[in-house]
Motif scaffolding. Structure first.
Motif, short mmCIF file in Angstrom:
data_model
loop_
_atom_site.label_atom_id
_atom_site.label_comp_id
_atom_site.label_asym_id
_atom_site.label_seq_id
_atom_site.Cartn_x
_atom_site.Cartn_y
_atom_site.Cartn_z
N ASN B 112 3.24 7.96 -3.46
CA ASN B 112 2.96 6.53 -3.59
C ASN B 112 3.47 5.77 -2.35
OD1 ASN B 112 3.24 3.72 -4.30
ND2 ASN B 112 3.06 4.31 -6.46
N PRO B 113 2.58 5.03 -1.68
CA PRO B 113 2.99 4.34 -0.44
C PRO B 113 4.07 3.28 -0.65
CG PRO B 113 0.60 4.37 -0.67
CD PRO B 113 1.15 4.85 -1.97
N TYR B 114 4.32 2.91 -1.90
CA TYR B 114 5.39 1.94 -2.16
C TYR B 114 6.76 2.60 -2.25
CZ TYR B 114 1.69 -1.43 -2.88
OH TYR B 114 0.61 -2.25 -2.68
N VAL B 115 6.78 3.92 -2.32
CA VAL B 115 8.06 4.64 -2.34
C VAL B 115 8.37 5.09 -0.91
CG1 VAL B 115 9.33 6.59 -3.32
CG2 VAL B 115 7.56 5.46 -4.68
N PRO B 116 9.53 4.74 -0.39
CA PRO B 116 9.85 5.09 1.01
C PRO B 116 10.11 6.57 1.21
CG PRO B 116 11.37 3.40 0.15
CD PRO B 116 10.60 3.93 -1.01
N THR B 117 9.86 7.02 2.42
CA THR B 117 10.29 8.35 2.85
C THR B 117 11.79 8.31 3.13
OG1 THR B 117 8.16 9.08 3.70
CG2 THR B 117 10.09 9.95 4.82
N ALA B 137 21.96 9.15 6.78
CA ALA B 137 20.76 9.06 5.96
C ALA B 137 20.01 7.81 6.38
CB ALA B 137 21.12 8.98 4.48
N ASP B 138 18.68 7.92 6.44
CA ASP B 138 17.91 6.72 6.79
C ASP B 138 16.62 6.65 5.98
OD1 ASP B 138 16.86 8.90 8.58
OD2 ASP B 138 15.50 7.29 9.20
N LEU B 139 16.20 5.43 5.73
CA LEU B 139 15.09 5.13 4.82
C LEU B 139 13.89 4.60 5.60
CD1 LEU B 139 14.81 4.86 1.59
CD2 LEU B 139 15.07 2.41 2.00
N THR B 140 12.70 5.11 5.28
CA THR B 140 11.49 4.70 6.01
C THR B 140 10.43 4.21 5.03
OG1 THR B 140 11.97 6.37 7.69
CG2 THR B 140 9.76 5.43 7.68
N PRO B 141 10.45 2.90 4.74
CA PRO B 141 9.43 2.36 3.84
C PRO B 141 8.09 2.19 4.54
CG PRO B 141 10.98 0.64 4.50
CD PRO B 141 11.42 1.90 5.19
N PHE B 142 7.02 2.21 3.75
CA PHE B 142 5.67 1.95 4.27
C PHE B 142 5.25 0.52 3.95
CE2 PHE B 142 6.23 6.39 3.38
CZ PHE B 142 5.95 6.92 4.62
N TYR B 143 5.78 -0.01 2.86
CA TYR B 143 5.56 -1.41 2.52
C TYR B 143 6.92 -2.08 2.38
CZ TYR B 143 0.65 -1.02 2.59
OH TYR B 143 -0.62 -0.86 3.06
N ARG B 261 -6.30 1.21 1.00
CA ARG B 261 -5.67 0.51 2.12
C ARG B 261 -4.22 0.93 2.28
NH1 ARG B 261 -5.57 -5.85 3.68
NH2 ARG B 261 -3.67 -5.80 4.95
N GLU B 262 -3.49 0.98 1.17
CA GLU B 262 -2.07 1.35 1.22
C GLU B 262 -1.91 2.82 1.60
OE1 GLU B 262 -3.45 -0.33 -1.41
OE2 GLU B 262 -2.67 -2.31 -0.83
N ARG B 263 -2.79 3.66 1.07
CA ARG B 263 -2.73 5.08 1.41
C ARG B 263 -2.98 5.30 2.92
NH1 ARG B 263 -0.66 10.12 0.54
NH2 ARG B 263 -2.21 11.75 0.81
N GLN B 264 -3.98 4.61 3.45
CA GLN B 264 -4.29 4.77 4.86
C GLN B 264 -3.15 4.29 5.75
OE1 GLN B 264 -6.83 6.54 6.03
NE2 GLN B 264 -7.38 6.91 3.89
N PHE B 265 -2.51 3.20 5.36
CA PHE B 265 -1.39 2.70 6.17
C PHE B 265 -0.20 3.67 6.08
CE2 PHE B 265 2.26 -0.24 7.02
CZ PHE B 265 1.94 -0.50 8.34
N ARG B 318 1.09 -7.66 4.97
CA ARG B 318 2.30 -6.90 4.64
C ARG B 318 2.51 -5.78 5.66
NH1 ARG B 318 1.79 -4.73 -1.22
NH2 ARG B 318 -0.33 -4.36 -0.47
N GLU B 319 1.39 -5.22 6.15
CA GLU B 319 1.50 -4.16 7.15
C GLU B 319 2.12 -4.70 8.45
OE1 GLU B 319 -1.23 -4.83 5.38
OE2 GLU B 319 -1.63 -3.02 4.20
N ALA B 320 1.76 -5.94 8.80
CA ALA B 320 2.35 -6.55 10.00
C ALA B 320 3.83 -6.85 9.77
CB ALA B 320 1.60 -7.82 10.37
N LEU B 321 4.17 -7.29 8.56
CA LEU B 321 5.57 -7.57 8.24
C LEU B 321 6.40 -6.29 8.34
CD1 LEU B 321 7.56 -9.81 7.19
CD2 LEU B 321 7.15 -8.88 4.90
#
Lengths: 349, 349
Positions: B112-117, B137-143, B261-265, B318-321
């Motif tokens: 799910n793109p709302y869950v960060p890597t 440890a570091d967090l990489t959100p997509f949204y 859209r979220e998946r592609q981003f 949101r992608e720009a943010l």
């Protein structure tokens, strides 16, 4: 060769930069035009850009074409006050001189897994009294077809032979050596030709592995001095070999039906392409670490790629044949066992 | 701190290797167990392996889970006769001594793109009289979700604070500095903590950028000697902070509906993850260039990633943010403008 030509390390002829620039710019145009007709769906979008430190370029990109899922063809012409240390290490004579570089590079990622990915790059450098040519092209199939590999090598050998019959003997193993993923024990694909630092002097091999097959062949051949004109002709001949080397393969494979298995293997192997470009490719790393234009440098990366922990191709499959035979250096023309190994997989032609 | 403890650079305590090994092995087990219950679909597959030059490890991999599209948790314990030059440059005292290293590292790529890597790594080195701890440890959100970033940082700050209130002040900017894609001008994500070469002596920052914010804060704080026991407790506290820092974010976001859209981003941003790991991550490059176990090292790469030439997120999206705010170092706790910038995008909580 005319008596008036300088063999090796003389100054470049008049208009050398202009001629080199026009050669690579012409290659970009010619190749893009032909690829557009071949694709028949999409055309290239052109981005012209300037480099703040001097020079600029023209990037042409195609996305979601009929044949090409993504592809880019760069032209650049850049200059600066002093070459970076990574190049000065190789060419200390260039130290203290302003430099000039022009080149074209291209990577195409086809959609159909039976059509190989292709890369080409031809470039020319000058720094004070020093000049050299570099370049090459290599083919990365996802499914094995012996005749495709042979055709690609044959056309490039013929191009090299027009300038000297010794060239291909060195540039073919140099390509296997350069496009090598050490951490995988694999070449990127079936290779092609690669050469660098060709200033016309001494032996042909000027790479870093003095014990490799390219260096050995080069030593056995002894010095083969070349003039600027000859090396210019070499770039021209090899650059012009690209379309006849690649287009027939596309035409032959583009309609071959494929399923999810082939698509998944293509995406997996594209991961290797990304690994090579980001971990090992000197050009990419040099560009990224020296403030190059990131989008143009990374145009070579695949539109979609996949990684899977611990994947091993099924025993005795076409995917295993690709991995075991088409990512290892081969004597494509003379090794008769290749046909024997390919035949059971319908992988000859 | 007991009077009998050595502050900085003393010899390690008895059973130091065994204790470090058990700590990181225990972390791997504890985290994998909890992640399996969280996923509820797939479990980890375990591969144990030996290193020909000495030592071995245990890789645990999950594929196609409910929450995690792919994820791997490595444990390794390796030793050798002499450290490679890249580490000896940093720790010349280790020269001529056999070395020992143990650690655990993890990367999870949620579906799910709302869950960060998420990435975690804790490690311990010894070479003769020299020893040090490293990790983070570091967090990489997509949204973008401001509260997710704050929560992750808060839990790690609390863990650091149990050992010393000065630690987080240095380890937070050190993380921003380390997980940085210079060629993109972006951090990998919202950061977290990072530390290395912690041998208990002198100032806390022991990285390479003496002019960066981490070095500056560290200089202002002055020397903060620590004992082996304190640094062991730090690794333990931070390692144990992982689950409370990450699991609540997964639980909060995992059911959020998303579209193409979220998946592609997400796939596009995963390309950045691959770029960082292959171009800039010292651990990855060191491993690949020194004959490490490739499949374990590259377990961190995404299951699927995408590159698109010249992509720019739509203005005011949101992608720009995400790109403009969540891939730049931020003062997550104290900068009140962050909420103002996130609120219009429902990106606060």
């Amino acid at each position: 060769m005319g008596a008036s030509e300088n063999l090796g390390q003389g100054p470049p002829p008049p208009h050398s930069r202009k001629r080199a620039r026009e050669l690579v710019l012409g290659l970009q145009d010619e190749i893009c035009n032909e690829l557009e007709s071949l694709d028949g769906g999409q055309s290239f979008r052109t981005d012209s850009w300037e480099r703040p430190e001097g020079g600029g370029g023209r990037s042409k990109v195609m996305r979601e074409g009929r044949v090409f899922e993504q592809g880019g063809v760069n032209f650049s012409e850049v200059h600066g006050e002093e070459l970076p240390p990574s190049i000065l290490n190789q060419r200390p004579e260039a130290k203290g001189h302003p430099w000039f570089a022009t080149g074209t590079s291209m990577v195409l990622h086809p959609r159909n897994p039976y059509v190989p990915t292709i890369h080409l790059n031809y470039r020319y450098f000058e720094a004070g009294p020093v000049w050299w040519f570099g370049g090459g092209a290599d083919l990365t199939p996802f499914y094995p077809y012996l005749e495709d590999a042979r055709h690609f090598h044959r056309v490039h050998k013929q191009a090299c032979d027009t300038v000297g019959p010794e060239l291909h003997k060195v540039f073919k193993p140099w390509c296997d050596e350069y496009f090598y993923l050490k951490h995988r024990g694999e070449t990127r694909g079936v290779g092609g030709i690669f050469y660098d630092y060709q200033d016309g002097s001494g032996v042909l091999y000027k790479g870093q592995n003095s014990e490799g097959p390219a260096a050995q062949v080069s030593r056995e051949l002894g010095p083969h001095p070349k003039s600027w004109e000859q090396l210019f002709e070499l770039a021209k001949a090899c650059g012009k070999a690209f379309l006849p080397a690649y287009v027939p393969i596309v035409e032959k494979r583009q309609e071959q039906a494929y399923g999810d298995r082939e698509r998944q293997f293509q995406l997996y192997r594209r991961g290797r392409y990304a690994e090579f470009n980001l971990v090992w490719d000197r050009g990419t790393i040099f560009g990224l670490q020296t403030n190059g234009r990131t989008e143009s440098i990374l145009m070579s990366l695949p539109p979609l790629a996949r990684w899977e922990y611990g994947y091993v191709a099924p025993a005795d499959s076409r995917e295993a044949l690709l991995t075991d035979l088409f990512t290892r250096p081969q004597n494509w023309f003379e090794d008769a066992t290749l046909e024997e190994r390919c035949r059971p997989h319908q992988a000859v032609d």
